[in-house]
Design a protein around this motif. Structure first.
Motif, PDB file in Angstrom:
ATOM      1  N   MET A 232       0.472  -1.629  -0.031  1.00 23.14           N
ATOM      2  CA  MET A 232       0.092   0.077  -0.196  1.00 23.14           C
ATOM      3  C   MET A 232       1.088   1.389  -0.182  1.00 23.14           C
ATOM      4  N   SER A 233       0.379   2.399  -0.615  1.00 27.70           N
ATOM      5  CA  SER A 233       1.758   2.652  -1.166  1.00 27.70           C
ATOM      6  C   SER A 233       1.591   4.494   0.496  1.00 27.70           C
ATOM      7  N   HIS A 234       0.778   4.631   1.068  1.00 32.40           N
ATOM      8  CA  HIS A 234       0.205   5.100   1.977  1.00 32.40           C
ATOM      9  C   HIS A 234       1.005   4.349   3.101  1.00 32.40           C
ATOM     10  N   LEU A 235       1.050   3.778   2.769  1.00 33.48           N
ATOM     11  CA  LEU A 235       2.088   3.292   4.177  1.00 33.48           C
ATOM     12  C   LEU A 235       3.578   2.727   3.932  1.00 33.48           C
ATOM     13  N   ARG A 236       4.169   2.681   2.475  1.00 28.75           N
ATOM     14  CA  ARG A 236       5.535   2.542   2.063  1.00 28.75           C
ATOM     15  C   ARG A 236       5.731   4.685   2.043  1.00 28.75           C
ATOM     16  N   HIS A 237       4.953   5.258   1.939  1.00 33.72           N
ATOM     17  CA  HIS A 237       5.420   6.389   1.629  1.00 33.72           C
ATOM     18  C   HIS A 237       5.872   6.550   3.366  1.00 33.72           C
ATOM     19  N   PHE A 238       5.031   5.989   4.698  1.00 37.25           N
ATOM     20  CA  PHE A 238       4.731   6.501   6.117  1.00 37.25           C
ATOM     21  C   PHE A 238       6.558   5.495   6.973  1.00 37.25           C
ATOM     22  N   VAL A 239       6.906   4.723   5.936  1.00 36.69           N
ATOM     23  CA  VAL A 239       7.560   3.660   6.899  1.00 36.69           C
ATOM     24  C   VAL A 239       8.746   4.506   6.492  1.00 36.69           C
ATOM     25  N   CYS A 240       8.714   4.465   4.821  1.00 37.16           N
ATOM     26  CA  CYS A 240      10.733   5.501   4.558  1.00 37.16           C
ATOM     27  C   CYS A 240      10.626   6.540   4.630  1.00 37.16           C
ATOM     28  N   SER A 241       9.347   7.742   5.307  1.00 37.68           N
ATOM     29  CA  SER A 241       9.791   8.975   5.986  1.00 37.68           C
ATOM     30  C   SER A 241      10.246   8.322   7.922  1.00 37.68           C
TER      31      SER A 241
ATOM     32  N   VAL B 235       0.938   5.183  13.199  1.00 35.59           N
ATOM     33  CA  VAL B 235       1.486   3.447  11.986  1.00 35.59           C
ATOM     34  C   VAL B 235      -0.229   3.095  11.698  1.00 35.59           C
ATOM     35  N   ALA B 236      -0.598   3.163  13.044  1.00 39.97           N
ATOM     36  CA  ALA B 236      -2.775   3.249  13.873  1.00 39.97           C
ATOM     37  C   ALA B 236      -3.342   4.400  13.012  1.00 39.97           C
ATOM     38  N   THR B 237      -3.177   5.222  13.107  1.00 40.88           N
ATOM     39  CA  THR B 237      -3.720   6.413  12.471  1.00 40.88           C
ATOM     40  C   THR B 237      -4.151   6.875  11.342  1.00 40.88           C
ATOM     41  N   VAL B 238      -2.809   7.004  10.846  1.00 40.59           N
ATOM     42  CA  VAL B 238      -2.332   6.891   9.840  1.00 40.59           C
ATOM     43  C   VAL B 238      -2.746   6.143   8.493  1.00 40.59           C
ATOM     44  N   ALA B 239      -3.285   5.123   9.171  1.00 37.43           N
ATOM     45  CA  ALA B 239      -3.202   3.339   8.368  1.00 37.43           C
ATOM     46  C   ALA B 239      -4.575   3.995   8.225  1.00 37.43           C
ATOM     47  N   THR B 240      -5.033   3.832   9.640  1.00 36.56           N
ATOM     48  CA  THR B 240      -6.867   4.418   9.662  1.00 36.56           C
ATOM     49  C   THR B 240      -7.599   5.167   8.805  1.00 36.56           C
ATOM     50  N   LYS B 241      -6.833   6.285   8.586  1.00 32.80           N
ATOM     51  CA  LYS B 241      -7.594   7.487   7.396  1.00 32.80           C
ATOM     52  C   LYS B 241      -7.419   7.482   6.234  1.00 32.80           C
TER      53      LYS B 241
ATOM     54  N   TYR C 108      -4.950   9.698   1.213  1.00 33.50           N
ATOM     55  CA  TYR C 108      -5.203  10.601   2.250  1.00 33.50           C
ATOM     56  C   TYR C 108      -3.299  10.476   2.937  1.00 33.50           C
ATOM     57  N   ARG C 109      -2.207  11.465   3.099  1.00 32.41           N
ATOM     58  CA  ARG C 109      -0.836  11.455   3.669  1.00 32.41           C
ATOM     59  C   ARG C 109      -0.570  12.150   4.548  1.00 32.41           C
ATOM     60  N   TRP C 110       0.436  12.099   4.863  1.00 35.52           N
ATOM     61  CA  TRP C 110       0.839  13.393   6.549  1.00 35.52           C
ATOM     62  C   TRP C 110       2.026  13.257   5.450  1.00 35.52           C
ATOM     63  N   GLY C 111       2.526  14.418   5.334  1.00 32.64           N
ATOM     64  CA  GLY C 111       3.714  15.122   4.544  1.00 32.64           C
ATOM     65  C   GLY C 111       5.135  15.862   5.904  1.00 32.64           C
TER      66      GLY C 111
ATOM     67  N   PHE D  52       3.176  12.948  14.959  1.00 35.20           N
ATOM     68  CA  PHE D  52       4.035  12.090  14.580  1.00 35.20           C
ATOM     69  C   PHE D  52       4.825  12.170  15.809  1.00 35.20           C
ATOM     70  N   LEU D  53       5.685  13.568  15.688  1.00 36.91           N
ATOM     71  CA  LEU D  53       6.694  13.449  17.099  1.00 36.91           C
ATOM     72  C   LEU D  53       5.229  13.902  18.523  1.00 36.91           C
ATOM     73  N   GLN D  54       4.173  14.223  18.602  1.00 30.88           N
ATOM     74  CA  GLN D  54       3.747  14.009  19.575  1.00 30.88           C
ATOM     75  C   GLN D  54       3.492  13.402  20.469  1.00 30.88           C
ATOM     76  N   ASN D  55       3.000  12.161  19.522  1.00 33.91           N
ATOM     77  CA  ASN D  55       2.434  10.498  19.775  1.00 33.91           C
ATOM     78  C   ASN D  55       4.297   9.631  20.067  1.00 33.91           C
ATOM     79  N   THR D  56       5.026  10.422  19.778  1.00 31.72           N
ATOM     80  CA  THR D  56       6.379   9.680  20.497  1.00 31.72           C
ATOM     81  C   THR D  56       6.818  10.157  21.327  1.00 31.72           C
ATOM     82  N   ASP D  57       7.062  11.479  21.375  1.00 36.50           N
ATOM     83  CA  ASP D  57       7.087  12.643  22.865  1.00 36.50           C
ATOM     84  C   ASP D  57       5.965  11.438  23.836  1.00 36.50           C
ATOM     85  N   ARG D  58       4.912  11.403  23.446  1.00 38.13           N
ATOM     86  CA  ARG D  58       3.845  11.360  24.512  1.00 38.13           C
ATOM     87  C   ARG D  58       3.980   9.764  24.943  1.00 38.13           C
TER      88      ARG D  58
END
Length: 402
Positions: A1-10, A321-327, A338-341, A304-310
């Motif tokens: 899935m392209s959206h997950l590949r982009h997220f993992v690459c980021s 991953v769960a958030t971006v995949a669900t959306k 839907y993509r995160w930049g 992204f950073l808020q989640n890893t900080d918290r």
């Protein structure tokens, strides 16, 4: 899935770490001044010693002079530094836990080892020293760069950067003007090109909506997209209409005169939406895209950073991953993507942008300029928001590179 590949690459880009190699730094091509420069141990800078308010900003003449640890690094004497909303957020601790992992991947240093921390994500200046493997730059080359948030910033006399993060400054811009461009340009380029799939060859007649068009990223994106032939609609306040139209925007929607959702819904649907605002807009903005035509919603406002900080790195990444995949899946069934930049530091991208600037297709948008002694005032201005362009701090005078 392209959206997950982009997220993992980021994420892989974020976590990619090099193990430092000790190298002997030399001035580019053996400058006679190299011994003097290498002997410097301190420099003037604005720093923070802990996260907090504007009161934590402290000027010092004894900040540690940057050291070349990799053979592909350069030391830049900063003439001007651009400020971004990210600097205000980082001053308050945004991304602290996540960025500390990037700064110290082996967890060798103790917590708080990033202090004293130098803020500032934009730099325009002159190369003073190069590592052994640097081939494309020489001493006294005028350069600009967007500095990754895990590195010491540009509110200092010198900064050390990877050569692939640096680009030759546009000849048509002063250092003050150039410092207004790199971070927003790299962010917009990453969002629109890397994530959105746009380029100069496929933009003609595409309809693009920019949510929040009068800030730093928005003002750059308008110009780049118009240079590539797109039709650009932006949201902003009425008193910014002439400003964004002057940058090339084709249509302006005033969010102060009524529900912006209704105004936008009355327009023809879009091929891509760039979101600089976040919040409730996600709920309805994806309905403005053309279904089943490859249309994309790219947001730069992510948790992204808020989640890893918290939650910590592991749990935070699982949440991301769960958030971006669900959306992404939710909207994919409606025929839109839907993509995160993410910001990506890129000298090659800045090379292309430099050509566009010198060709007159993009201009720097500087709202306010402050002296090096006025950094606290510059931050106060940034905190007020509603910027029309960039806030720039002039560190040293142009031509003063002795």
């Amino acid at each position: 899935m392209s959206h997950l590949r982009h997220f993992v690459c980021s994420w892989r880009l974020f976590r990619h770490i090099k193990v430092p190699r000790v190298s002997t730094a030399v001035c580019c091509h053996g400058s006679p001044n190299s011994t003097t420069k290498r002997s410097m141990t301190v420099m003037p800078a604005w720093v923070i010693d802990k996260y907090g308010s504007n009161d934590e900003l402290r000027f010092t003449r004894n900040a540690s002079f940057p050291v070349i640890n990799y053979p592909n690094e350069v030391i830049v004497r900063v003439h001007s530094a651009g400020l971004n909303p990210l600097d205000v957020s980082m001053r308050g601790g945004y991304g602290a836990a996540s960025l500390s992992i990037k700064r110290d991947p082996l967890n060798i240093k103790q917590s708080g080892s990033e202090f004293p921390l130098i803020l500032g994500r934009d730099a325009s200046g002159v190369i003073m020293e190069c590592g052994l493997d640097v081939k494309h730059f020489r001493e006294r080359d005028e350069v600009w760069a967007a500095i990754p948030p895990w590195k010491q910033g540009s509110l200092a006399e010198f900064v050390v950067l990877s050569a692939n993060e640096v680009s030759h400054k546009p000849k048509s811009l002063s250092h003050v003007e150039a410092a207004a461009v790199p971070y927003v340009a790299a962010t917009a380029w990453s969002a629109l090109v890397n994530t959105g799939g746009l380029c100069k060859d496929n933009c003609a007649n595409k309809r693009i909506l920019i949510l929040g068009g009068s800030g730093g990223v928005g003002t750059f994106a308008i110009q780049m997209l118009k240079a590539w032939g797109a039709h650009v609609t932006v949201t902003c306040s009425e008193n910014a209409e002439l400003f964004v139209r002057g940058l090339g925007a084709d249509h302006m929607v005033d969010y102060t005169v009524g529900p912006v959702e209704e105004q936008l819904a009355a327009l023809e649907k879009f091929d891509l939406i760039l979101d600089n605002v976040g919040g409730d807009m996600e709920r309805w903005a994806l309905n403005l895209l053309k279904p089943w035509c490859g249309a994309k919603f790219v947001t730069l406002v992510t948790p992204f950073l808020q989640n890893t900080d918290r939650l910590g790195i592991a749990d935070g990444m699982m949440q991301n991953v769960a958030t971006v995949a669900t959306k992404a899946l939710k909207h994919l069934v409606k025929g839109v993507h839907y993509r995160w930049g993410f910001f990506v530091a890129s000298g090659p991208a800045l090379d292309e942008i430099s050509e566009m600037v010198d060709a007159g297709q993009i201009r720097a948008v500087v709202e306010d300029t402050f002296s090096f002694s006025q950094v606290p005032q510059a931050f106060e201005k940034m905190e007020k928001g509603h910027a029309r362009g960039k806030t720039v701090v002039q560190i040293s005078k142009e031509g003063d590179d002795s």
